[in-house]
Design an enzyme around this catalytic site. Structure first.
Site, PDB file in Angstrom:
ATOM      1  N   ARG A 126       0.840  -1.195   0.000  1.00  0.00           N
ATOM      2  CA  ARG A 126       0.000   0.000   0.000  1.00  0.00           C
ATOM      3  C   ARG A 126       0.873   1.241   0.000  1.00  0.00           C
ATOM      4  NH1 ARG A 126      -3.070  -3.554   3.191  1.00  0.00           N
ATOM      5  NH2 ARG A 126      -5.238  -3.752   2.492  1.00  0.00           N
ATOM      6  N   GLY A 127       0.376   2.278  -0.663  1.00  0.00           N
ATOM      7  CA  GLY A 127       1.083   3.550  -0.696  1.00  0.00           C
ATOM      8  C   GLY A 127       0.152   4.681  -0.332  1.00  0.00           C
ATOM      9  N   ALA A 128       0.630   5.911  -0.538  1.00  0.00           N
ATOM     10  CA  ALA A 128      -0.155   7.079  -0.153  1.00  0.00           C
ATOM     11  C   ALA A 128      -1.381   7.256  -1.033  1.00  0.00           C
ATOM     12  CB  ALA A 128       0.729   8.326  -0.222  1.00  0.00           C
ATOM     13  N   ASP A 188      14.402   7.492 -12.892  1.00  0.00           N
ATOM     14  CA  ASP A 188      14.233   6.976 -11.529  1.00  0.00           C
ATOM     15  C   ASP A 188      14.734   5.535 -11.431  1.00  0.00           C
ATOM     16  OD1 ASP A 188      13.596   7.232  -8.866  1.00  0.00           O
ATOM     17  OD2 ASP A 188      11.489   6.702  -9.113  1.00  0.00           O
TER      18      ASP A 188
END
EC number: 2.7.11.1
Length: 984
Positions: free
Chosen positions: A60-62, A176
């Site tokens: 899960r992320g923001a 990135d």
């Protein structure tokens, strides 16, 4: 690419979910290519449905989460990157869109594959390739200060540089690259991912100037705030390889400012151990970390260095081989717009038998660790999970001695499923259990065996002793990958990807098909007629079956009770039948009695065999002493039995045979059992008739209570193990049917309906934004899953045919809001009697959607007054090459007239193509008008029903006010009034 190709690509972008994000201005009306597909003549009915089953949340992320799904069409694992667009800023929404665009451009074995994307209300779902080995960052952490071998570093280096070379050739700057964005499979295949920050550069000399990326991998030019190009990615590659060589970050500091100073000054955290790695490899890393971007080698130059060039072909072949099992094609075109059907299911594994008649659920194998394949042996069970991990445990009663068949490195009797740790990092594709040994196949086609080697079933010529306690690889198949393996009690048969058959182990009764009864301790190739294509192998206790592509069956081994189906019944000229028995055969022989059917599945047991043909019918043959053939009696059967009775009309999808019983599953989610019911074999206690000390049933009887789907099933001896699934709920994601952009979706979800950042303009203009606000999905009372917009929305009313042609809806019209908006914003297209004036119908709004070059050409052409008598096919006039050029053209080497003529021909073809598209749109308008008329008739019928309903309601209210005197209070309650209900 030609200008026409660019125009078609432009139209595709308008049709896509995010067309308005990159399209033209919002003021232009929708051109022909901007018509939403599903609303134009029912296009949604032709959309492909893709079915997915959620497995577990990976992280899960923001702004969302990554969830692992199983795609049922090909049983592959994919990742859905779920992004909540309402929580994103304008820039973050652009990054999400950018990742889709970049991934769609790239196809390489070392780059995360993009498969699809969907829009579920305000959630963007990106379907990506799943890497089951984690990321390079975690891989380095797991080393625990133990340096990588140089061979492994070079293997990783080659794959990373190959991926970077691919994206640079496409004109894309990743920006990135870091160990967290470099993913691995269990076979150590590198996959470069996370392209949210990637940028498209027009040429290798173009420069970018936005400050992005992870600080630890930022190049000096990034830290200094100057322009940068592809060489900035090479710096990041150098940092990653340096990390692989030292297990430490290349540059490290306590704060970002200090970190940038060290990067600019080139102060590395430590140096590479020159005693561990070659000077050539160290120099390569230093070249990538050169402070001057111009001095850093390009990705292609790195691949041409001797360190990689000498092994390049070998490593390329290895990458292709490792990528083959998981590689699948993308959708052929962007406009296919498949529908995602997400079904949440429970997946459980049950076992019974061995004295336990009640099915026992295995709590270890569930939810995120659900099973995809099961196998039963005489003394143990094996399960392969959806994430390609192998679990084994014992199923025996009493103190029978083990021989290492569990693969845990000891002879302990594990009563619960235990992960085979020695196979960590190997993606197990399939497993098969023998009497006291186990053999499994990886996704790469490599074979591992463990357990007893008494009969040579390990396939290594008994060089490892009588018992192998840990999984041991068979090097025999290193260059000949295996597709499937099957184990009998004491022999093994495999099918390679080249469709070759190999067998080894005990040769008694000729079960190996090698034309002898000798035992073989190493794999031996079986001679199969070249005209036959073998698609499956299946071992019984003391026999073997081969299944061909045409549905024929070959068998060898012991044919006791005709369990191989080799006996033949022949009619003589004197009207009596002769029965020819085949006791056993040492070479593969065609089972002629099965030649009348196209067999798709065959399941041998100890004394009988079951088979499923292409129509889902179940066939049985062999011993019927305990009713295991399912024919309703216990009489001896000589031939093949086609089962009817309880299975009549049903399609059987799974079947397996034990020692004297049979278990089958049908497509309508029923499970049947018959035969010997002693010691819990049938998971029930049937009372049809006693047979000795056991209880048998000769008719298939349903077991297991409620309906369950059975993905896999296995019986051996008196044990059964199966996977059962039950659907909890399901939802359909019609992502591309709305035609919404990211920006439009976010705007439609805002409370005030105000304009959000970044996404409004394009194809549909403001009208489509308002449309999207009204077409939000209806929430489902059950919770998470919702239906589609079109399915849940009621029809408030319908426009009349006259109003439909006139494209207007008055204030008193019953036209629903969504249709009114579409009609108000639609382009009026005349309906000519003949195709001649079609050229005049080429609207200005359609021209505005063309690329700049075509638009300029059409504007120039429109300045010339058209001739009324000229047909559309004769425009524009062809230039006469015989007319001499004037002016400076006379002195030129080649006249430009021919080039101009080619351009005119191209523009002519373009205009004709547009006219054809307009004709198609006219036909679609006629179809839509016809549908409106039909719906209007249905509405009139509905109104009559409504009037009748209101009349019924009025009568009911009158009855409530004045109840009939001849009814008592109890009978009055039955009429549904509230007068008899007790007050709360």
């Amino acid at each position: 690419m030609s200008v026409l190709g660019e125009y078609e690509r432009h139209c595709d972008s308008i049709n896509s979910d995010f067309g308005s994000e990159s399209g033209g201005g919002g003021d232009s009306g929708p051109g022909p290519s901007a018509v939403p597909g599903p609303r134009a003549g029912g296009g949604a009915a032709e959309q492909e449905e893709l079915h997915y089953i959620p497995i577990r949340v990976l992280g899960r992320g923001a702004f969302g989460e990554a969830t692992l799904y199983r795609r049922t069409e090909d049983d592959s694992l994919v990742v859905w990157k779920e992004v909540d667009l309402t929580r994103l800023s304008e820039k973050e929404r652009r990054d999400a869109l950018n990742e889709i665009v970049i991934l769609a451009l790239l196809q390489h074995d070392n780059i995360i594959a993009y498969y699809n994307h969907f829009m579920d209300n305000t959630t963007l779902l990106i379907e990506l390739e799943y890497c089951n080995g984690g990321n390079l960052y975690d891989k380095i952490l797991r080393q625990k200060d133990k340096l990588f071998e140089e061979e492994m570093v070079v293997w990783y280096l080659f794959q990373i540089v190959s991926a970077v070379s691919c994206i640079h050739k496409a004109g894309i700057l990743h920006r990135d690259i870091k160990t967290l964005n470099i993913f691995l499979t269990k076979a150590n295949l590198i996959k470069l991912g996370d392209y949210g920050l990637a940028k498209k550069l027009n040429s290798e000399y173009s420069m970018a100037e936005t400050l992005v990326g992870t600080p630890y991998y930022m190049s000096p030019e990034l830290c200094q705030g100057v322009k940068y190009n592809f060489k900035s990615d090479i710096w990041a590659v150098g940092c990653v390889i340096f990390e692989l060589l030292t297990l430490k970050r290349t540059f490290d500091a306590t704060n970002p400012l200090n970190l940038c100073v060290k990067i600019v000054q080139g102060i590395r955290a430590m140096e590479v151990d020159s005693s561990q790695y070659s000077l050539e490899l160290i120099q390569l890393v230093h070249a990538c970390l050169d402070q001057d971007p111009e001095q850093r080698p390009a990705a292609d130059a790195l691949l041409d260095l001797p360190l990689l060039r000498t092994r390049r072909r070998e490593m390329e072949e290895k990458v292709t081989l490792l990528n083959a099992p998981t590689k699948r094609p993308r959708s052929s075109t962007v406009t296919e717009a498949p529908i995602a059907v997400v079904t949440s299911r429970t997946s459980e594994v049950y076992v019974w038998g061995g004295g336990k008649s009640t099915p026992q659920k295995l709590d270890v194998i569930k939810s995120g660790c659900s099973a995809r394949q099961v196998c039963a042996g005489n003394t143990h069970f094996a399960v392969v999970t959806v994430e390609k991990e192998l679990y084994t445990w014992v199923n025996m009663q009493g103190g029978t001695k083990l021989h290492g068949q569990l693969g845990h490195g000891d002879k302990a009797s594990y009563r619960q499923p235990k992960h085979v740790e020695k196979l960590q990092g190997k993606a197990i594709h399939q497993v098969s259990c023998g009497d006291d040994f186990t053999v499994c196949v990886t996704d790469e086609g490599q074979l591992y065996a463990f357990g007893s080697d008494y009969y040579g079933c390990m396939g290594v010529d008994k060089v490892s002793g009588p018992e192998v306690l840990e999984p041991m690889q068979l090097n025999f198949f290193l260059s000949n990958p295996v597709e499937q393996v099957s184990c009998g009690d004491n022999h093994v048969v495999v099918l390679t990807r080249n469709k070759e058959v190999y067998s080894w182990g005990c040769g008694e009764y000729g079960r190996l098909g090698l034309d002898s009864e000798e035992d073989y301790y190493t794999p031996q190739r079986v001679d199969v007629p070249k005209a036959l294509i073998i698609v499956a192998v299946q071992c019984g206790c003391d026999g073997t079956f081969l299944l061909t592509q045409s549905g024929k069956v070959l068998a060898c081994g012991l044919n006791e009770f005709n369990k191989l189906g080799l006996n033949q019944c022949m009619s003589g000229i004197i009207n009596h039948e002769a029965y020819h028995e085949v006791p056993y055969t040492t070479s593969f022989t065609l089972a002629k009695q099965l030649s009348f059917y196209k067999i798709r599945t065959i399941a041998p047991g100890k004394t009988h065999t079951a088979a499923i043909d292409e129509r889902g019918r179940l066939l049985t043959f062999g011993c019927n002493k305990c009713g295991q053939l399912g024919v309703g009696n216990y009489k001896k059967r000589l031939g093949i039995n086609l089962l009817g009775g309880p299975l009549g009309g049903k399609q059987v999808i799974r079947v397996s045979c034990g020692d004297e019983f049979t278990i089958a599953a049908t497509d309508d989610n029923h499970i049947f059992a018959w035969g010997n019911g002693g010691n819990g074999r049938l998971a029930m206690t049937p009372t049809e008739r006693p047979h000795g000390s056991d209880i048998c049933t000769s008719w298939p009887r349903p077991i297991f209570g409620s309906l369950h789907h059975v993905p896999d099933l296995s019986c051996r001896g008196w044990h059964t193990i199966l996977i059962v699934e039950k659907v909890l709920n399901s939802k359909t994601i019609r992502s591309n049917s709305s035609g919404l952009s990211i920006g439009t979706v976010v705007q439609s979800s805002s409370p005030g309906g105000g304009i959000g950042g970044g996404g409004g303009g394009g194809g549909g203009g403001g009208g489509e934004e308002e449309d999207s606000q009204q077409e939000s999905e209806t929430p489902d009372p059950s919770g998470g899953f919702r239906g589609t917009m079109e399915a849940d929305r009621g029809m408030e009313g319908l426009i009349s045919p006259t109003e439909a042609v006139g494209n207007s809806c008055g204030a008193s019209s019953s036209c629903p809001g969504w249709l009114r908006k579409e009609l108000e914003n639609a382009e009026f297209i005349p309906m000519p009697d003949s195709p001649a004036p079609l050229s005049a119908a080429f609207s200005q709004s359609e021209k505005d959607t063309l690329p700049y070059e075509e638009l300029q050409g059409l504007k120039v052409a429109s300045e010339v007054p058209p001739e009324p008598q000229r047909a559309a096919g004769a425009w524009p006039p062809r230039l006469d090459p015989a007319v001499p050029c004037v002016g400076k053209a006379l002195t030129s080497a080649a006249c430009a007239c021919s080039a101009l003529q080619v351009e005119v021909d191209r523009l002519q073809a373009l205009v004709l193509k547009c006219l054809e598209e307009q004709q198609k749109l006219q036909q679609e308008n006629l179809q839509m008008f016809t549908q409106l008329q039909k719906l209007n008739k249905k509405l009139e019928g509905g109104q009559q029903v409504g009037m009748h309903s209101r009349g019924t309601q009025t009568a009911k209210e009158e009855m409530e006010m004045d109840p009939k005197p001849d009814l008592d209070s109890e009978s009055w309650c039955l009429l549904g009034t509230d007068s008899c209900r007790p007050s709360l």
